[in-house]
Write an enzyme that holds these catalytic residues in place. Structure first.
Site, mmCIF file in Angstrom:
data_model
loop_
_atom_site.group_PDB
_atom_site.id
_atom_site.type_symbol
_atom_site.label_atom_id
_atom_site.label_comp_id
_atom_site.label_asym_id
_atom_site.label_seq_id
_atom_site.Cartn_x
_atom_site.Cartn_y
_atom_site.Cartn_z
ATOM 1 N N LYS A 1 9.969 0.374 -45.502
ATOM 2 C CA LYS A 1 8.999 0.359 -44.396
ATOM 3 C C LYS A 1 8.883 1.727 -43.731
ATOM 4 C CE LYS A 1 10.844 -3.909 -42.596
ATOM 5 N NZ LYS A 1 11.071 -4.660 -41.350
ATOM 6 N N LYS A 43 11.322 3.102 -42.156
ATOM 7 C CA LYS A 43 12.139 3.064 -40.940
ATOM 8 C C LYS A 43 13.568 3.497 -41.254
ATOM 9 C CE LYS A 43 12.184 -0.706 -38.288
ATOM 10 N NZ LYS A 43 11.991 -2.098 -37.795
HETATM 11 N N1 C2G Z 1 12.678 -7.898 -29.153
HETATM 12 C C1 C2G Z 1 12.368 -8.484 -27.923
HETATM 13 N N2 C2G Z 1 12.175 -7.708 -26.827
HETATM 14 C C2 C2G Z 1 12.280 -6.355 -26.911
HETATM 15 C C3 C2G Z 1 12.596 -5.753 -28.116
HETATM 16 C C4 C2G Z 1 12.793 -6.559 -29.245
HETATM 17 O O1 C2G Z 1 12.252 -9.725 -27.815
HETATM 18 N N3 C2G Z 1 12.061 -5.643 -25.809
HETATM 19 C C5 C2G Z 1 12.852 -8.753 -30.324
HETATM 20 C C6 C2G Z 1 11.824 -8.453 -31.421
HETATM 21 O O2 C2G Z 1 10.587 -9.102 -31.132
HETATM 22 C C7 C2G Z 1 12.509 -9.027 -32.639
HETATM 23 C C8 C2G Z 1 14.002 -8.804 -32.318
HETATM 24 O O3 C2G Z 1 14.103 -8.544 -30.919
HETATM 25 O O4 C2G Z 1 12.279 -10.423 -32.717
HETATM 26 C C9 C2G Z 1 14.598 -7.643 -33.098
HETATM 27 O O5 C2G Z 1 13.922 -6.457 -32.710
HETATM 28 P P1 C2G Z 1 13.698 -5.297 -33.766
HETATM 29 O O6 C2G Z 1 14.931 -5.047 -34.493
HETATM 30 O O7 C2G Z 1 13.046 -4.170 -33.046
HETATM 31 O O8 C2G Z 1 12.643 -6.025 -34.722
HETATM 32 P P2 C2G Z 1 11.955 -5.393 -35.986
HETATM 33 O O9 C2G Z 1 12.978 -5.079 -37.003
HETATM 34 O O10 C2G Z 1 10.987 -4.331 -35.575
HETATM 35 O O11 C2G Z 1 11.075 -6.610 -36.484
HETATM 36 O O12 C2G Z 1 9.701 -10.809 -35.285
HETATM 37 C C10 C2G Z 1 10.699 -10.209 -36.059
HETATM 38 C C11 C2G Z 1 10.318 -8.782 -36.259
HETATM 39 O O13 C2G Z 1 9.489 -8.673 -37.364
HETATM 40 C C12 C2G Z 1 11.521 -7.915 -36.481
#
Ligand code: C2G
Length: 134
Positions: free
Chosen positions: A44, A46
């Site tokens: 991705k 990342k």
């Molecule tokens: N999250 C949240 N509030 C934030 C930051 C993150 O609720 N302020 C949630 C994200 O929506 C996600 C989870 O914490 O469900 C993990 O965050 P990330 O690791 O940033 O997620 P990412 O790998 O970008 O994507 O919905 C799942 C996502 O596709 C995971």
């Protein structure tokens, strides 16, 4: 026993993550986190600050019962079947999208609102690790 599954990288673990995990666990009895591997993130574009094994230490959080690797986009149906999952939780970043609608044939699909004002990217930005917030 109601089983809940959610996906993510959970890099630089912060209170937005904890809020998400707490609410996801409250939807059932057993919470599984499919944690993105470094290799999957690379596809991705990342790069997590902490590697997979370090991020996997999140399994110590009281709301988390099991951490499994998220290796690709296609594994979700087999995860749901293999781990007898009743509810998949996604962050609201995906709420407007029909991308995961196919899961509704196998389990419930719930989108949880993000916690405002915090993100891994914001932490990196505030610490001067990146220049741009996006
Ligand atoms: N999250 C949240 N509030 C934030 C930051 C993150 O609720 N302020 C949630 C994200 O929506 C996600 C989870 O914490 O469900 C993990 O965050 P990330 O690791 O940033 O997620 P990412 O790998 O970008 O994507 O919905 C799942 C996502 O596709 C995971």
């Amino acid at each position: 026993m109601k089983r809940v599954l959610t996906y993510g990288t959970f890099d630089l673990l912060h209170y937005g993550h904890i809020n998400l995990l707490k609410r996801a666990k409250a939807l059932g009895d057993y919470l599984i986190v499919a944690l993105s591997t470094d290799e999957f993130n690379a596809t991705k574009g990342k790069v997590a600050f902490h590697d997979y094994e370090t991020r996997k230490l999140m399994e110590a959080i009281r709301y988390v019962d099991l951490v499994i690797p998220e290796k690709n986009w296609e594994q979700k149906i087999s995860d749901v079947k293999d781990y007898h999952v009743d509810v998949v939780v996604m962050g609201s970043d995906w709420a407007g999208s029909d991308r995961f609608d196919y899961l509704k044939d196998y389990c419930e699909l719930v989108f949880l609102d993000r916690t405002p004002g915090i993100s891994t990217t914001k932490i990196k930005h505030d610490l001067g690790l990146v220049k741009d917030k996006n």
